[in-house]
Design a protein around this motif. Structure first.
Motif, mmCIF file in Angstrom:
data_model
loop_
_atom_site.group_PDB
_atom_site.id
_atom_site.type_symbol
_atom_site.label_atom_id
_atom_site.label_comp_id
_atom_site.label_asym_id
_atom_site.label_seq_id
_atom_site.Cartn_x
_atom_site.Cartn_y
_atom_site.Cartn_z
ATOM 1 N N GLU A 158 0.824 -1.209 0.000
ATOM 2 C CA GLU A 158 0.000 0.000 0.000
ATOM 3 C C GLU A 158 0.859 1.259 0.000
ATOM 4 O OE1 GLU A 158 -2.494 -0.624 3.420
ATOM 5 O OE2 GLU A 158 -3.733 -2.107 2.368
ATOM 6 N N ARG A 159 1.900 1.280 0.835
ATOM 7 C CA ARG A 159 2.777 2.448 0.907
ATOM 8 C C ARG A 159 3.480 2.708 -0.416
ATOM 9 N NH1 ARG A 159 4.877 4.128 6.105
ATOM 10 N NH2 ARG A 159 3.731 3.103 7.771
ATOM 11 N N GLU A 160 3.888 1.639 -1.083
ATOM 12 C CA GLU A 160 4.660 1.769 -2.320
ATOM 13 C C GLU A 160 3.785 1.750 -3.568
ATOM 14 O OE1 GLU A 160 7.831 2.506 -2.301
ATOM 15 O OE2 GLU A 160 7.919 2.351 -0.101
ATOM 16 N N ARG A 161 2.486 1.571 -3.374
ATOM 17 C CA ARG A 161 1.530 1.510 -4.486
ATOM 18 C C ARG A 161 1.921 0.453 -5.514
ATOM 19 N NH1 ARG A 161 1.682 7.597 -4.049
ATOM 20 N NH2 ARG A 161 -0.125 8.070 -2.758
ATOM 21 N N LEU A 162 2.267 -0.730 -4.984
ATOM 22 C CA LEU A 162 2.608 -1.883 -5.813
ATOM 23 C C LEU A 162 1.727 -3.055 -5.378
ATOM 24 C CD1 LEU A 162 6.501 -1.623 -5.691
ATOM 25 C CD2 LEU A 162 5.061 -1.176 -7.684
ATOM 26 N N SER A 163 1.476 -3.961 -6.292
ATOM 27 C CA SER A 163 0.695 -5.145 -5.940
ATOM 28 C C SER A 163 1.579 -6.148 -5.201
ATOM 29 C CB SER A 163 0.115 -5.791 -7.193
ATOM 30 O OG SER A 163 1.139 -6.438 -7.935
ATOM 31 N N LEU A 164 0.925 -7.078 -4.532
ATOM 32 C CA LEU A 164 1.637 -8.156 -3.858
ATOM 33 C C LEU A 164 2.495 -8.917 -4.859
ATOM 34 C CD1 LEU A 164 2.097 -9.955 -1.345
ATOM 35 C CD2 LEU A 164 0.063 -11.237 -2.052
ATOM 36 N N ASN A 165 1.930 -9.199 -6.038
ATOM 37 C CA ASN A 165 2.683 -9.918 -7.061
ATOM 38 C C ASN A 165 3.921 -9.139 -7.514
ATOM 39 O OD1 ASN A 165 0.706 -11.904 -6.957
ATOM 40 N ND2 ASN A 165 -0.398 -11.111 -8.721
ATOM 41 N N GLU A 166 3.786 -7.816 -7.640
ATOM 42 C CA GLU A 166 4.926 -6.990 -8.067
ATOM 43 C C GLU A 166 6.041 -7.004 -7.026
ATOM 44 O OE1 GLU A 166 3.005 -3.496 -10.827
ATOM 45 O OE2 GLU A 166 2.520 -3.476 -8.687
ATOM 46 N N ILE A 167 5.682 -6.831 -5.759
ATOM 47 C CA ILE A 167 6.698 -6.834 -4.693
ATOM 48 C C ILE A 167 7.393 -8.197 -4.633
ATOM 49 C CG2 ILE A 167 7.006 -6.837 -2.173
ATOM 50 C CD1 ILE A 167 6.697 -4.048 -2.905
ATOM 51 N N CYS A 168 6.601 -9.267 -4.650
ATOM 52 C CA CYS A 168 7.187 -10.611 -4.570
ATOM 53 C C CYS A 168 8.073 -10.894 -5.779
ATOM 54 C CB CYS A 168 6.088 -11.662 -4.439
ATOM 55 S SG CYS A 168 5.256 -11.632 -2.837
ATOM 56 N N SER A 169 7.682 -10.422 -6.952
ATOM 57 C CA SER A 169 8.508 -10.620 -8.154
ATOM 58 C C SER A 169 9.826 -9.867 -8.047
ATOM 59 C CB SER A 169 7.748 -10.179 -9.412
ATOM 60 O OG SER A 169 6.657 -11.037 -9.646
ATOM 61 N N ARG A 170 9.779 -8.644 -7.522
ATOM 62 C CA ARG A 170 11.018 -7.874 -7.352
ATOM 63 C C ARG A 170 11.963 -8.551 -6.369
ATOM 64 N NH1 ARG A 170 9.686 -1.431 -7.645
ATOM 65 N NH2 ARG A 170 8.471 -1.518 -9.567
ATOM 66 N N ILE A 171 11.420 -9.080 -5.288
ATOM 67 C CA ILE A 171 12.243 -9.807 -4.309
ATOM 68 C C ILE A 171 12.814 -11.056 -4.963
ATOM 69 C CG2 ILE A 171 12.204 -11.093 -2.130
ATOM 70 C CD1 ILE A 171 9.975 -9.056 -1.240
ATOM 71 N N ASP A 172 11.989 -11.766 -5.715
ATOM 72 C CA ASP A 172 12.415 -12.995 -6.387
ATOM 73 C C ASP A 172 13.579 -12.740 -7.339
ATOM 74 O OD1 ASP A 172 12.019 -15.837 -7.087
ATOM 75 O OD2 ASP A 172 11.383 -15.033 -9.027
ATOM 76 N N GLU A 173 13.530 -11.630 -8.066
ATOM 77 C CA GLU A 173 14.581 -11.303 -9.029
ATOM 78 C C GLU A 173 15.930 -11.076 -8.361
ATOM 79 O OE1 GLU A 173 12.996 -7.853 -10.983
ATOM 80 O OE2 GLU A 173 11.422 -9.013 -11.985
ATOM 81 N N ARG A 174 15.928 -10.685 -7.093
ATOM 82 C CA ARG A 174 17.171 -10.304 -6.414
ATOM 83 C C ARG A 174 17.676 -11.344 -5.422
ATOM 84 N NH1 ARG A 174 17.710 -4.324 -6.264
ATOM 85 N NH2 ARG A 174 19.091 -4.780 -4.548
ATOM 86 N N ARG A 175 16.914 -12.378 -5.133
ATOM 87 C CA ARG A 175 17.222 -13.259 -4.003
ATOM 88 C C ARG A 175 18.318 -14.277 -4.236
ATOM 89 N NH1 ARG A 175 14.394 -18.395 -4.095
ATOM 90 N NH2 ARG A 175 13.071 -18.477 -5.951
ATOM 91 N N GLY A 176 18.711 -14.480 -5.470
ATOM 92 C CA GLY A 176 19.746 -15.478 -5.744
ATOM 93 C C GLY A 176 19.271 -16.870 -5.379
ATOM 94 N N GLU A 177 20.082 -17.593 -4.589
ATOM 95 C CA GLU A 177 19.754 -18.967 -4.199
ATOM 96 C C GLU A 177 18.926 -19.038 -2.911
ATOM 97 O OE1 GLU A 177 20.496 -21.703 -6.086
ATOM 98 O OE2 GLU A 177 21.143 -20.198 -7.544
#
Length: 105
Positions: A42-61
């Motif tokens: 809500e604070r970042e005006r992003l969907s749950l899917n968008e936030i989780c995808s961004r985390i997924d892209e950066r998490r490595g292993e």
């Protein structure tokens, strides 16, 4: 969405489906973690899917669920900076966080 309880997902965990980087997956996390993630969305005006995808892209292993938990802690630590901390004992911030995260019975 699964409820809380001692079933397959363990005590107090909620299982929710999200779309991460275009693929559907389920995540099991505590209700407080889901609430925190929702607040960030809500604070970042992003969907749950968008936030989780961004985390997924950066998490490595690293495990996605663990990466989400670390992200949440990092987000709120960055947001508060040094405000609310006291050198004279527990700060109001610490007391509130403890009360919210680990309620006394």
């Amino acid at each position: 969405m699964a409820g809380t309880g001692g079933g397959k997902e363990g005590p107090g965990l909620l299982c929710r489906n999200v779309k991460v980087s275009g693929r559907r997956t389920s995540l099991r996390m505590e209700p407080y973690i889901w609430d925190s993630l929702k607040e960030i969305c809500e604070r970042e005006r992003l969907s749950l899917n968008e936030i989780c995808s961004r985390i997924d892209e950066r998490r490595g292993e690293a495990n996605l669920t663990a990466s989400i938990r670390v992200f949440i802690v990092s987000y709120f630590r960055t947001a508060i900076g040094n405000r609310g901390f006291s050198e004279d004992g527990p700060s109001p911030l610490l007391r509130k966080a403890m009360d919210d995260a680990v309620p006394m019975d």
